[in-house]
Design a protein around this motif. Structure first.
Motif, short mmCIF file in Angstrom:
data_model
loop_
_atom_site.label_atom_id
_atom_site.label_comp_id
_atom_site.label_asym_id
_atom_site.label_seq_id
_atom_site.Cartn_x
_atom_site.Cartn_y
_atom_site.Cartn_z
N MET A 1 0.84 -1.27 0.06
CA MET A 1 -0.13 0.11 -0.15
C MET A 1 0.85 1.29 0.13
N LEU A 2 1.89 1.18 0.66
CA LEU A 2 2.73 2.32 0.86
C LEU A 2 3.31 2.53 -0.89
N GLY A 3 3.89 1.50 -1.34
CA GLY A 3 4.16 1.52 -2.60
C GLY A 3 3.35 2.32 -3.55
N SER A 4 2.02 1.93 -3.37
CA SER A 4 0.83 2.60 -4.35
C SER A 4 0.87 3.90 -4.00
N SER A 5 1.26 4.45 -2.90
CA SER A 5 1.11 5.89 -2.73
C SER A 5 2.31 6.57 -3.05
N LEU B 1 4.16 11.18 5.26
CA LEU B 1 4.07 9.87 5.83
C LEU B 1 2.73 9.91 6.88
N GLY B 2 2.53 11.00 7.72
CA GLY B 2 1.50 11.07 8.54
C GLY B 2 0.21 11.18 7.72
N ASP B 3 0.07 11.74 6.60
CA ASP B 3 -1.09 11.89 5.80
C ASP B 3 -1.40 10.49 5.24
N TRP B 4 -0.30 9.99 4.70
CA TRP B 4 -0.59 8.89 4.24
C TRP B 4 -0.88 7.71 5.31
N LEU B 5 -0.38 7.62 6.57
CA LEU B 5 -0.87 6.82 7.77
C LEU B 5 -2.63 7.00 7.78
N ARG B 6 -2.67 8.38 8.03
CA ARG B 6 -4.15 8.96 8.38
C ARG B 6 -4.87 8.33 7.26
N ASP B 7 -4.91 8.42 6.17
CA ASP B 7 -5.52 7.73 4.99
C ASP B 7 -5.75 6.44 5.14
N VAL B 8 -4.54 5.67 5.51
CA VAL B 8 -4.74 4.05 5.69
C VAL B 8 -5.20 3.84 6.82
N LEU B 9 -5.12 4.17 8.05
CA LEU B 9 -5.55 3.94 9.38
C LEU B 9 -7.14 4.39 9.50
N ASP B 10 -7.29 5.40 8.93
CA ASP B 10 -8.60 6.19 9.26
C ASP B 10 -10.03 5.26 8.63
N PHE C 1 -15.27 -2.40 -10.88
CA PHE C 1 -14.39 -1.23 -10.12
C PHE C 1 -12.88 -1.45 -10.08
N ASN C 2 -12.16 -0.51 -10.04
CA ASN C 2 -10.68 -0.90 -10.01
C ASN C 2 -10.41 -0.29 -8.50
N THR C 3 -9.92 -1.24 -8.02
CA THR C 3 -9.63 -0.71 -6.45
C THR C 3 -8.01 -1.33 -6.26
N ILE C 4 -7.58 -0.90 -5.09
CA ILE C 4 -6.32 -1.25 -4.72
C ILE C 4 -6.02 -2.84 -4.65
N ASN C 5 -7.03 -3.45 -4.14
CA ASN C 5 -7.12 -5.06 -4.34
C ASN C 5 -7.32 -5.57 -5.58
N GLY C 6 -7.44 -4.52 -6.70
CA GLY C 6 -7.67 -5.54 -7.96
C GLY C 6 -8.96 -5.00 -8.43
#
Ligand SMILES: Nc1ncnc2c1ncn2[C@@H]1O[C@H](COP(=O)(O)OP(=O)(O)OP(=O)(O)O)[C@@H](O)[C@H]1O
Ligand SMILES: Nc1ncnc2c1ncn2[C@@H]1O[C@H](COP(=O)(O)OP(=O)(O)OP(=O)(O)O)[C@@H](O)[C@H]1O
Ligand SMILES: [Mg+2]
Ligand SMILES: [Mg+2]
Ligand code: NI
Lengths: 287, 304, 329, 344, 505
Positions: free
Chosen positions: A14-18, A273-282, C17-22
Motif C-alpha cells: 500500500m505504501l508503494g502504491s502511494s 507519511l502522517g497523511d498517508w498513515l491517516r488515509d490508511v488507518l482512518d 471497479f478498479n480498487t487497490i485490491n484489484g
C-alpha cells in the motif's frame, strides 16, 4: 475500508502504491538513518573550531574546499557534520516531546471520554485553558523564566501539547463507547480498567500514531522558532543552526540555508507519511 | 441562548486554571530585581529592592493578592514601564488583532480555491502540486519564511515595505507570513473535507438531478465542507497567535508578540502575566465566536 | 410485447471497479427491460450488484467504476454513448432516483424546498415563483401535511418518513418517465414503509411513471412489483412476471430465498436457510455462481449457465431448469 | 398485570427517563420517557419477542434488564434477586447468568482482538477456565455455533456478517447464561443469513434450555422464533400475549395496524387492508400525548382515550394482556388455511 | 503669566512659518532604527544606554560630552569648586523648556534632589552623592556633595542628570510628564508608539538655535537585526544601530549606504573564581588561561577588527586609563601548558564557563572559540549557556563554576566604578577575591581631589588586577552602525545618538 489489520507486506504494497506516502517514508528512513549513525557519517568533529577555514562556501563553489562539503560556519566548523549531528538532536527532541505529550494525554483522553461527567468536564476545562495559550507562548514563558536546556524544552513542549492527544483520544473513545463491543464487555462483567486498556486503548492507537507523527514535525518547528527568539534549548539542533545562521544570510547564505532545507525536507517527509498513515488507518477515509 | 450562557460559564474555571498556572510559574522562576539594577550592583542593594517590591512575602499571600488584583484588572506595575501592565498590553492589542484578521482572511482566500481544486482533481498532478506546496507551507518555520519574503519582495523587488505597521501594504508580508501555515492547514483540511463530502449521498442526489459537476461541487459541496473549516480556524487561532508572536519580531510589528518577548527577556512579570491573560481571553473569545457562528451557519445543530 | 412499449432496455451490462485490491467485477452480463409505466423490482442480497446496476443506468458511478460492456437504451437512445451534457438532461428530468438513506441523501445545509426547486429550475423554463408553487403541490401530492412549512425546513428537522416523501417529491418534480428507487424503505419502520410503498404505487398509476424498485425484501416485491428480476452475485439469475416468480420460481436461489423469508401470514414450522454466504465479487466461482450453496448442483454447474427464456417472459440462468427441478423439492 | 413469582425474570414498574433539560438555570426539567412503567415476567425456557417502531424503547428496556442503564424507577428481579441492589462487584459476578447478543455484527466485536480472545474473554473474566481447558471450551463453543476451529486465530474483519453474528452468539453462550437478551440480532443480516441465525438460535435455545428476550422490528422473524410477543408503543407495553393469540387475535388497534403494515408474502394478498394501515408517525417521547399514547393515530379513539391512560389488563383470553379502553374482538385473517384459500 | 502669553503668540507665528516652509521643500525626516524600545521617559529610573541615547535629544544636562568626549558646559554658564564638597554653578539665561517655561535653578534642584533622595529610583545609587542643591538665585546655585567627589562632573553629564521641568511636573503630575515629556533639549517630543516608534521635532527656541536641515526625527524599534539592515538597504531608515561586524561587508557592498564604527565603552572579559574549591584559585592556572587565549584571533577573525585587545577594563578616554595595559595581550600556549603541568594539571583539567546566551555581541561564538583555544592547552571547557537573568543570579551568587564571560560598559568615564568590584564585597561574593591593597587604594582614590595621585592609584589597581587575574580582560569592542550616505553621522564613544550633531544632505 473497514479493515484495520494489515500484514506487513500489505503495508509495504500500500505504501508503494502511494507516491507521496513512499516519498515521506523514504525521507524519514534516510533522516532516521543519518540520525542514528551521525557519529559515523559526520566527517568532522562538530565542535572543532578552525578560524582559518571560517565561512568557507560549499565545496562545489569557488573557494570551497572538498573536505567541507556544505562549507563551514563563522568559526570554521564543518556545516555538513553539524547538520547531520543536528538531525540526531532534532529528531530526539521531537520524538521525546511527543512521547511526553502522549503519556500524559492518552490516559487522560481515555478516562475523560470513557467516564464522562465531572472528570470529563474537569479535564476538558484544563484542555481549554491549555489551548487558550499558544504552545510557543507557554514555551517562551517557561523557558524564559527557567533554564532553557533540552530536557526542559522536551518537558515543556510535551506538557504544552498533551491536550491534542487527550482531545483526539477522547473523541475517539466517545464514538467507540457507543460501539457494541464495549457494551458486550460490560455485559460480560469486565472491569472498567480492563475495558480501558484492552478494548479502548488498542483501538485509539492508529489515531494516536497519526497525531504523533504530525506533532514531531510541529515540535521541530517550535524548537526553531524558539531558537530564533533566543530561547531555544542550547544544543546543535537544526533550529539553532538555522536561527544562528540567519545573520549571515546575505554574506554566507549556506550557513542558514542547509539547516533550513533539512528542517523543511524532514517536516515534509513526516507530514507526507502522517497523511498517508491517516488515509490508511482512518476507517472513514476512502483510499 | 442558554447554550451561550453555558459556554460563558465554562470560561470561568478556564481562566482560573490559567491564572493559577501562570502565577505558579512566575513564582518558581527567578528574580526580576537583578535585572533592574546596574550590572555591578551589590547584593545589599538587591535585597533592599526585593523588600521594597513585596517579593519577600509568602507565596500564598502573594497569590491571594494576585488573584484579587486580577479580578480588578490589575496585574501590577510593570517593572520596565513603571505603570499598570494591562493598559500596556491592551495598547498593543489592535496591532496584533489587525495582523490576525489579515492572516485569517489571506489564508481563507488562498485555501478555498486550492483545497477545492485539489480535491476535485484528486491524485492528478495539480493535486500533488497543491498538496506539496501546502505541506511546504507548514514545513517552513515562520521567521524563516518572513525573512525570505522580506528579502525577495522588499529588498530585491522593492515592491513592499520592509517592516513596521502603517498602510495596508505594510500588512501584506506579515499577514502572509502568519497566515501561510494556517492556509496550508486549511487547504489540507478543505481537501479532505471536500473528498469526504464528494462521497456523501447528497452529492449523488444532486448529480442525479442532472446538475453539472461545477454546481454540484460549489453549490452542494463547498458549503458543507466549509462548516468544519470554521471549527478548524477556531482551533488554530492559538497556533496562529503563536506564529504572530514570531512574525511581529521579524517585521517589527508593534503588537503583543514583541511586547511579550521583550517582557520575558526582561522578566517583567506583570506584563507577561497580563499578556498571557489577554492572549488567552482573545483565543477563548475567538473560539467562542466560532462556536456561535458554527451554530448559526449549520442548520443541523439546534440551539440549546 | 411490442417494441414501442419498452422504456429502458439494459443489455449485457458489465460494470467493474478498479480498487487497490484489484478489479472488482460487480455486475456481469446483466440484461433486462422495463416497459412504460411498469413497476419492476430487482431483488437480491447485499452485494449482488443492484445498486451498481442502477447507478450504471444513471452513469453516476464513482470514478473507480467503469461500464466495460453492454448497452442501455432509454427511449431509443443508448445512454452509454451520450455525452455527459446530454446525460445531464436525462438525469432528474427523464429518469429520477430515490435513495435508501433519506437523511444522508438530502443536503443538510439547504432547505428542502430549495433542493426540490433546484431540479425544476434546472430542467424547466419556469420562474422561481411558479417553481415554488409546483414544489408545494408536489409536497402535497406525496402526502406531506403543511407543505409551506416543510418547504423552508432543513432535512434534519423532518422525520425519516417525511424525508423519504421529500425525496419522492424531488424525483417527481420533472415528471420523469422512470423512477429508480434504490431500497427506498429499508431504513424505515414497517408502518412508514407501508405508507411509502402505497404512495409509490399510487403515483405510478396516476402519473404513468415506470418504477424500478430495488430491494432485498421479497415482501416489498410482493406488495408493489409487476415484474421481478432476481440478482445473485452480479448476475441476473431469474426474471419473470410477479406471479410466476412467487408461484413457479425456477431458479434454486429464488426458491431458497422465498423459503428462507419469515412470513407473517403463513405458519412456518421451519425456515429453510441457504448455507454459506454470498461470494464476494473478488472470489466468484467459475461456472454457476450459486454452485457452492445450491442443493442441486451437479457436474454441469461448473460451467457458466446462460440466461434463457423458458416460458414467455420468464428467464432463468440455471442448467437444471430443463430438468424441472421443482419436481424434486 | 400480575407477576409470576416463580418466573426467572420479573420486570416491575420499570421506568427510564432521560434528562434532556435545556440550559442550566431552568427549574423545569424535561424528560425523555424512553421506558414508562413496564411490567412483565418471563419463565424459564421461554422466548419473549418484543416488537415496536423505532424509538419506542425496546433497546432501552433491553439495556435496563442488562443493567447497562439504571432504571429511574422500578425493579428488575432476576432469579429472585433484585439486580439494582447488588454492589458493583456482585453485579459483575451475576452478569455470568445474563448475556446479550447485539444487532450490528460489525461493531459488536472488538476489531483488535482475535476470535479466540473474544470468545474466551467471558471465561477469563470470571476465571472459569484457563489453559487447555479454556482452549477446549472455546473450540467447543465455536463448533456449536457452526464455526471452524481454524478461525480462532483470525480477526473479526475476516468474517462475513453471518459468521460474525455467530461469533457474537458464541461469546454470549460461553458462560452458559440463564437469560440472553437479543437486541435485533438479525436486522443487519441478509435474508438467507438471517434464516441461518434464527435457526441456530432456536437450536441453541432447545439445547441449553435458554430463556430469550428477542427484540426486533421485523415482525415475521419474531413470529418465527418467539413463544410470546410484547408490543411496545412510546415506552409502554400495549399488548402482550401468546404468539398465536396475538397474531390471530390482536386486541390493541396499534397491534392490528402494525400487523397490517407488514408486507404481504404473496402478491395475491396485496392491499387487502389498505384502510387499516397506520397513518402518521409516532410522537416524540419527550412530550408523549396524554391519556392513551396511541390516541393520536388511533381510528377508534374518543375522549376517554385522550384523558385516561389505560392499564395493561388481562382480557377474556387468558394470558392476553392489553392496554386499551376499547380492545378489539375480531379474527385477523392470518392463519395459513385462509391465506391458502386466497392463493388458490 | 505675561511671558507665557507672549510665548504662545510666537509659537503660533512660528508654526505659520513652518507650514509655508514645508510647502516649499520636502519634509526632511531622519529615521534611526534601534533594536529596543526605550524604557520610559523617567530619566532617573532606567540604566539603559539605548534609552539615554534617545533622551539626550530631549533633555539637556548641566554639562555634556562633545563628540571628542570632552566635558563641556551645556546648560551651565560657569562652574567652579568652592571647596572639596561644594560647587558653585550658574545657568545660561533665556533657556526655555519646550512649553516655554524658563529654566531656573529650581528645576536643577528639583531634578537632582529627586534622584538623590528617592532610593527606589535606579539611578539613585550613583547620584546619592549629591547632598543638596542650594539655590542662590534664579540662575545660580551650589551643589553640595557627600564628601569630596572627583567624579561629579562625570555624573552630571550622563543618565539621570538631564534637567526636568519642575513646574510642569508639579502642575500636571508625573504620569502626564511621562506621556508628554518636555525638556530643554534640541528636540521636542511628538509621539511615542510603544515598540514601534518615537517621533521628535526640532524645538524652535532651542537655546543654541533650532536644529537646521531636519524636520522630524523618528526612532524606529526593529528588534531583528536583518530587518534593520533590510530597512537601511531599501531606504526605509537612515541610521541603523547595533550591527555586527559581519554586517559591515554587506552594507558596504551596496551603494548609498555605508557602515561606520567607533570604539564603545564595552570590554569583554572572563571572570575567574578564586574560591579554594576551584582549580582557578591557583594563580598558575589563571595565568595559563590568559596565555592560552589568542586575543588577536578574536578581535581580528571574529570581530573582524572591530575590537582592540586589552588587559584592563579602563579604556582610553576614561579617567585612570592605563596605556600599557591597553592594545596588548599575552599569548603563549606553550608556556600555558607548562604552567598547567606545574600546577598539577598536566593530564587535563575540566572547567565550566557560564555565559548568558545570545546576550552580548558575538559572545556565543567568542566563547566557543575560547573553549577551543583552552582545549589546545589541555583545559576542557564546558560552556553553560543560560538565560540572561539566570546568568545574573549565578554570577551574583558565585555559582557559575570557574569562569563566566561578560561584557561591561562604563558610562561614567572614570575608573571608580569599573574597579569598585575588586575593592568591595562584590568581588568576594562573586569570586572570593580580595586584596587589601586594592581596597585601600580604591577607597583613597574615591574622594581624592588630587587628580594626578588619583590616576596613579587607579593604574596601580589595574596592574594588581592584571597580575592576580580576578578577571582576564579580552577585548574592547567597537560599536557598528549602518548609515545612509544622505546623512552625516559620526559615531560617539558613549553610544549616544546626538542628532543635533548630524546633518542631512
Ligand atoms: N465504489 C466501489 N468500489 C469498489 N467496489 C464497489 C464499489 N461500489 C460497489 N462495489 C462492489 O460491487 C458489488 C455490488 O455492490 P452493490 O452496491 O451494487 O450491491 P447491492 O446489491 O446494492 O447491495 P446492498 O443491498 O447492500 O445495497 C459489491 O460487492 C461492492 O463491494
Ligand atoms: N442515552 C440516551 N439519552 C437520551 N435519550 C435516549 C438515550 N438512549 C435512548 N434514548 C431515547 O430513548 C428512546 C428509545 O430508544 P431505544 O433505543 O430504546 O429505541 P428502540 O425501540 O430500540 O429503537 P430502534 O428500533 O431504533 O433500535 C428514543 O427516543 C431514544 O432517542
Ligand atoms: Mg445497494
Ligand atoms: Mg434499538
Ligand atoms: Ni470505506
Amino acid at each position: 475500508m473497514k479493515t484495520n489489520q494489515l500484514t506487513f507486506l500489505k503495508w509495504l504494497k500500500m505504501l508503494g502504491s502511494s507516491k507521496t506516502g513512499s516519498l515521506g517514508a523514504i525521507i524519514i528512513l534516510t533522516v532516521t538513518f543519518t540520525a542514528s549513525f551521525a557519529s559515523f557519517i559526520a566527517p568532522h568533529d562538530v565542535y572543532e573550531v578552525n578560524l582559518n577555514a571560517a565561512s568557507l562556501p560549499p565545496s562545489w563553489m569557488d573557494g570551497g574546499e572538498s573536505q567541507y562539503v556544505l562549507g563551514t560556519d563563522r568559526l570554521g566548523r564543518d556545516l555538513f557534520s553539524r547538520v547531520i549531528y543536528g538531525s540526531q538532536i532534532s529528531l530526539l527532541v521531537g520524538i521525546s516531546a511527543v512521547i511526553v505529550a502522549g503519556v500524559i494525554g492518552v490516559p487522560i483522553g481515555l478516562i475523560s471520554g470513557y467516564y464522562g461527567g465531572f472528570i470529563d468536564s474537569f479535564f476538558m476545562r484544563i484542555v481549554d485553558a491549555n489551548i487558550a495559550i499558544p504552545v510557543i507562548l507557554i514555551a517562551l514563558f517557561v523557558l524564559g523564566f527557567l533554564n532553557p536546556n533540552l530536557i526542559m524544552f522536551i518537558l515543556v513542549v510535551g506538557v504544552a501539547t498533551w491536550y491534542t492527544y487527550a482531545r483526539v483520544v477522547r473523541s475517539e473513545v466517545l464514538s467507540l463507547k457507543e460501539r457494541e463491543f464495549i457494551k458486550a464487555a460490560r455485559v460480560t462483567g469486565v472491569r472498567n480498567s480492563v475495558i480501558l486498556i484492552r478494548h479502548l486503548l488498542p483501538n485509539v492507537t492508529s489515531s494516536v500514531i497519526v497525531v504523533s507523527t504530525l506533532s514531531v514535525a510541529t515540535t521541530i518547528i517550535i524548537e526553531s522558532s524558539l531558537s530564533f527568539l533566543g530561547l531555544g534549548p542550547k544544543a546543535i539542533t537544526w533550529g539553532a543552526l538555522l536561527s544562528d545562521g540567519r545573520d549571515y544570510l546575505a554574506t554566507s547564505w549556506w550557513i542558514a540555508t542547509f539547516p533550513g532545507i533539512a528542517i523543511t525536507i524532514t517536516v515534509l517527509g513526516i507530514i507526507l507519511l502522517g497523511d498517508w498513515l491517516r488515509d490508511v488507518l482512518d476507517p472513514h477515509s476512502h483510499v | 441562548m442558554t447554550y451561550i450562557i453555558k459556554k460563558l460559564f465554562q470560561i470561568i474555571p478556564v481562566l482560573f486554571i490559567i491564572s493559577f498556572v501562570v502565577f505558579i510559574f512566575v513564582n518558581v522562576s527567578g528574580d526580576p530585581v537583578v535585572l533592574m539594577l546596574p550590572e555591578d550592583a551589590s547584593n545589599e542593594e538587591i535585597k533592599a529592592m526585593q523588600e521594597s517590591l513585596g517579593l519577600d512575602k509568602p507565596v500564598i499571600v502573594q497569590y491571594g493578592l494576585f488573584l484579587s488584583n486580577v479580578m480588578k484588572g490589575q496585574f501590577g506595575q510593570s517593572f520596565v514601564y513603571k505603570q499598570e501592565a494591562l493598559p500596556i498590553v491592551l495598547e498593543r492589542l489592535p496591532a496584533t488583532f489587525e495582523l490576525m484578521i489579515a492572516a485569517i482572511i489571506i489564508s481563507i482566500l488562498i485555501s478555498i480555491p486550492l483545497g477545492v481544486l485539489s480535491a476535485i482533481k484528486r491524485n492528478t498532478f495539480i493535486d500533488l502540486f497543491i498538496s506539496g506546496t501546502s505541506v511546504l507551507g507548514k514545513a517552513m518555520p515562520n521567521f524563516w519564511l518572513g525573512l525570505m519574503l522580506m528579502l525577495v519582495f522588499s529588498v530585491y523587488l522593492q515592491i513592499l515595505p520592509v517592516s513596521s505597521r502603517g498602510s495596508l501594504l505594510h500588512l501584506v508580508l506579515p499577514a502572509i507570513t502568519t497566515g501561510t501555515a494556517m492556509a496550508a492547514e486549511l487547504t489540507r483540511m478543505l481537501r479532505s473535507q471536500m473528498l469526504d463530502v464528494l462521497h456523501q449521498d447528497y452529492m449523488r442526489t444532486a448529480r442525479s438531478k442532472g446538475l453539472s459537476h461545477f454546481s454540484v461541487v460549489y453549490k452542494h459541496g463547498l458549503r458543507n465542507s466549509l462548516l468544519p473549516v470554521i471549527t478548524l480556524i477556531a482551533l488554530n487561532i492559538s497556533t496562529l497567535v503563536g506564529g504572530a508572536l514570531v512574525t511581529e519580531v521579524v517585521f517589527a510589528w508593534p503588537g503583543i508578540g514583541q511586547l511579550v518577548i521583550s517582557a520575558v527577556h526582561a522578566r517583567d512579570m506583570a506584563v507577561v502575566q497580563a499578556c498571557i491573560f489577554v492572549i488567552a481571553i482573545f483565543v477563548i473569545g475567538a473560539n467562542f465566536l466560532a462556536d456561535i457562528l458554527y451554530r448559526v451557519v449549520d442548520p443541523r445543530i439546534k440551539y440549546r | 410485447m411490442k417494441e414501442s412499449e419498452v422504456l429502458l432496455e439494459v443489455k449485457n451490462l458489465k460494470t467493474h471497479f478498479n480498487t487497490i485490491n484489484g478489479v472488482v467485477p460487480s455486475v456481469e452480463d446483466v440484461s433486462f427491460y422495463i416497459n412504460k409505466g411498469e413497476k419492476v423490482a430487482i431483488v437480491g442480497e447485499s452485494g449482488s450488484g443492484k445498486s451498481v446496476t442502477s447507478l450504471s443506468i444513471m452513469r453516476l458511478l464513482s470514478e473507480t467504476g467503469k461500464i466495460i460492456d453492454g448497452s442501455i437504451h432509454f427511449c431509443g437512445r443508448n445512454l452509454i454513448e451520450l455525452s455527459e451534457k446530454d446525460m445531464r438532461k436525462i438525469r432528474g428530468n427523464e429518469i429520477a432516483m430515490v435513495f435508501q438513506e433519506p437523511l444522508s441523501s438530502l443536503n443538510p445545509v439547504m432547505t428542502v424546498g430549495k433542493q426540490i426547486m433546484e431540479s425544476i429550475l434546472l430542467h424547466q423554463k419556469t420562474r422561481k415563483q411558479n417553481a415554488k408553487q409546483q414544489v408545494i403541490d408536489l409536497l402535497n401530492k406525496v402526502g406531506i401535511p403543511r407543505p409551506e412549512k416543510v418547504f423552508s425546513s432543513y432535512p434534519h428537522l423532518l422525520s425519516g418518513g417525511m424525508r423519504q416523501r421529500v425525496m419522492i417529491a424531488m424525483a417527481l418534480s420533472c415528471q420523469p418517465k422512470l423512477i429508480i428507487a434504490d431500497e427506498p424503505t429499508t431504513a424505515l419502520d414497517v408502518t412508514i414503509q407501508a405508507q411509502i410503498l402505497s404512495i409509490l404505487k399510487e403515483l405510478s398509476e396516476q402519473e404513468e411513471v415506470a418504477i424500478l424498485l430495488i430491494t432485498h425484501d421479497l415482501g416489498v416485491v410482493a406488495e408493489v412489483a409487476d415484474r421481478v428480476i432476481v440478482m445473485y452475485a452480479g448476475q441476473v439469475v431469474e426474471q419473470a412476471e410477479i406471479f410466476s416468480i412467487f408461484d413457479y420460481p425456477k431458479h434454486p436461489y429464488t426458491k431458497a430465498l422465498l423459503n428462507s423469508t419469515p412470513k407473517l401470514d403463513f405458519s412456518q414450522t421451519e425456515l429453510l436457510s441457504i448455507e454459506g454466504t454470498v461470494p464476494s465479487p473478488m472470489e466468484i466461482p467459475t461456472g454457476c455462481r450459486f454452485y457452492d450453496r445450491c442443493d442441486f448442483s451437479s457436474e454441469i454447474c461448473k460451467q457458466s449457465p446462460e440466461l434463457k427464456e423458458i416460458t414467455d417472459g420468464h428467464q432463468v440462468r440455471c442448467w437444471l431448469v430443463e430438468e424441472a427441478i421443482d419436481n424434486r423439492i | 398485570m400480575p407477576l409470576n413469582k416463580d418466573a426467572l425474570l420479573q420486570v416491575k414498574g420499570v421506568k427510564k427517563y432521560f434528562d434532556v433539560s435545556e440550559g442550566i438555570f431552568t427549574t423545569k426539567k424535561k424528560y425523555l420517557k424512553a421506558v414508562d412503567n413496564v411490567n412483565f415476567s418471563l419463565k424459564q425456557g421461554e422466548i419473549l419477542g418484543i416488537v415496536g417502531e423505532s424509538g419506542c424503547g425496546k433497546s432501552t428496556l433491553g439495556n435496563l434488564i442488562m443493567q447497562l442503564e439504571n432504571p429511574t424507577e422500578g425493579e428488575i428481579i432476576f432469579d429472585g434477586i433484585e439486580l439494582s441492589k447488588l454492589s458493583a462487584k456482585e453485579l459483575r459476578r451475576k452478569r455470568k447468568d445474563i448475556q446479550m447478543i447485539f444487532q450490528d455484527p460489525y461493531s459488536s466485536l472488538n476489531p483488535r482482538m482475535k476470535v479466540f480472545d473474544i470468545v474466551a474473554e467471558p471465561l477469563r473474566t470470571h476465571k472459569l477456565a484457563s489453559g487447555t481447558d479454556l482452549k477446549k471450551q472455546v473450540y467447543d463453543m465455536l463448533e456449536i455455533v457452526g464455526l471452524n476451529n481454524k478461525y480462532a486465530n483470525r480477526y473479526p474483519h475476516e468474517f462475513s456478517g453471518g459468521q460474525r453474528q455467530r461469533i457474537g452468539i458464541a461469546r454470549a453462550l460461553t458462560l452458559k447464561p440463564k437469560l440472553i437478551v437479543c437486541d435485533e440480532p438479525v436486522s443487519a443480516l441478509d435474508v438467507s443469513i438471517q434464516a441461518q441465525i434464527l435457526n441456530l438460535l432456536l437450536k441453541l435455545q432447545k439445547e441449553f434450555q435458554l430463556t430469550l428476550i428477542f427484540i426486533a422490528h421485523g415482525i415475521p422473524a419474531v413470529k418465527y422464533i418467539s413463544n410470546r410477543i410484547a408490543v411496545m408503543y412510546l415506552g409502554k407495553i400495549v399488548e402482550i400475549a401468546d404468539k398465536e393469540q396475538l397474531l390471530s387475535n390482536p386486541k390493541h388497534p396499534y397491534t392490528e395496524s402494525l400487523l397490517y403494515s407488514v408486507p404481504v408474502s404473496h402478491p395475491k394478498l396485496r392491499s387487502n387492508h389498505e384502510q387499516s394501515k397506520l397513518t402518521g408517525e409516532m410522537p416524540s417521547p419527550v412530550d408523549p400525548p396524554p391519556g392513551c399514547r396511541f390516541h393520536t393515530r388511533c381510528p377508534y379513539a374518543d375522549e376517554k382515550c385522550m384523558e385516561e391512560t389505560p392499564d395493561l389488563i388481562e382480557t377474556q383470553d387468558k394470558e392476553h394482556y392489553v392496554a386499551c379502553h376499547y380492545p378489539l374482538y375480531r379474527e385477523r385473517v392470518s392463519n395459513s388455511d385462509s391465506v391458502q384459500a386466497i392463493l388458490d | 503669566e505675561e511671558a507665557n502669553v507672549d510665548q504662545e503668540k510666537t509659537n503660533t507665528e512660528e508654526e505659520g512659518k513652518e507650514v509655508s516652509e514645508s510647502e516649499q521643500d520636502q519634509e526632511r525626516i531622519l529615521t534611526i532604527a534601534i533594536p529596543n524600545d526605550i524604557y520610559s521617559f523617567d530619566i532617573h529610573d532606567h540604566n539603559q544606554i539605548d534609552t539615554e541615547a534617545v533622551h539626550i535629544n530631549i533633555f539637556s544636562y548641566l554639562l555634556t560630552r562633545q563628540t571628542d568626549m570632552e566635558v563641556e558646559p551645556d546648560l551651565l554658564e560657569s562652574y567652579e569648586p568652592v571647596d572639596d564638597v561644594t560647587w558653585a554653578m550658574s545657568l545660561k539665561e533665556g533657556i526655555t523648556f519646550h512649553n516655554g517655561d524658563p529654566l531656573t535653578a529650581e528645576d536643577v534642584k528639583f531634578t537632582l534632589e529627586r534622584v538623590a533622595n528617592d532610593d527606589t529610583l535606579q539611578e539613585h545609587g550613583r547620584l546619592k552623592v549629591i547632598k543638596e542643591v542650594k539655590i542662590l538665585n534664579d540662575y545660580e546655585f551650589e551643589i553640595i556633595t557627600d564628601g569630596a567627589q572627583p567624579t561629579l562632573m562625570n555624573l552630571l553629564s550622563r543618565i539621570g542628570s538631564g534637567i526636568l521641568p519642575k513646574n510642569y511636573i508639579e502642575e500636571n503630575g508625573w504620569d502626564h510628564f511621562l506621556s508628554n515629556p518636555i525638556g530643554t533639549g534640541p528636540f521636542k517630543f511628538v509621539e511615542w508608539r510603544r515598540d514601534d516608534r518615537i517621533i521628535l521635532e526640532p524645538y524652535e527656541n532651542y537655546f543654541e538655535g533650532r536644529v537646521q536641515g531636519i524636520d522630524q526625527v523618528v526612532f524606529r524599534v526593529i528588534p531583528e537585526v536583518s530587518t534593520r539592515i533590510n530597512e537601511l538597504l531599501t531606504g526605509g531608515v537612515d541610521i541603523v544601530t547595533d550591527l555586527t561586524p559581519d554586517d559591515m561587508q554587506r552594507i558596504n557592498a551596496q551603494e548609498g549606504v555605508s557602515a561606520v564604527s567607533a570604539p564603545s565603552q564595552r570590554v569583554g572579559f572572563l571572570g575567574l573564581h578564586h574560591g579554594e574549591e576551584h582549580p582557578t584559585s591557583d594563580p598558575k592556572v589563571r595565568e595559563a588561561i590568559e596565555l592560552a587565549i589568542d586575543n588577536e584571533a578574536i578581535t581580528k577573525q571574529i570581530l573582524l577588527g572591530e575590537a582592540t585587545p586589552t588587559r584592563t577594563r579602563i579604556t582610553p578616554g576614561n579617567f585612570g586609563a592605563h596605556p600599557r595595559l591597553y592594545n596588548t595581550y599575552l599569548y603563549d600556549p606553550n608556556r600555558a601548558k607548562q604552567l598547567l603541568e606545574e600546577a598539577g594539571y598536566g593530564d587535563g583539567l575540566e572547567l565550566t564557563l557560564t555565559l548568558a546566551d545570545n546576550h552580548y555581541l558575538k559572545a556565543n561564538e567568542i566563547n566557543e572559540v575560547i573553549a577551543s583555544m583552552l582545549a589546545q592547552v589541555g583545559i576542557d571547557v564546558n560552556i553553560q549557556f543560560v538565560d540572561w537573568s539566570r546568568f545574573l543570579e549565578l554570577r551574583n551568587a558565585g555559582d557559575y563554576g570557574q569562569m563566566y564571560f561578560a561584557v561591561y560598559g562604563n558610562s561614567i568615564f572614570d575608573s571608580s566604578i569599573g574597579l569598585q568590584e575588586f575593592a568591595s564585597n562584590v568581588g568576594w561574593d562573586r569570586a572570593s577575591y580580595r586584596n587589601e591593597e586594592v581596597t585601600e587604594l580604591w577607597e583613597q582614590a574615591l574622594n581624592n581631589m588630587n587628580f594626578d595621585e588619583r590616576e596613579e592609584q587607579y593604574q596601580r589597581i589595574q596592574e594588581i588586577v592584571a597580575e592576580e587575574r580576578p578577571k582576564i580582560y579580552l577585548y574592547h569592542q567597537n560599536e557598528v552602525y549602518g548609515v545612509s550616505d544622505d546623512v552625516i553621522f559620526t559615531p560617539r564613544t558613549d553610544s549616544m545618538l546626538v542628532i543635533k550633531d548630524m546633518r542631512m544632505q
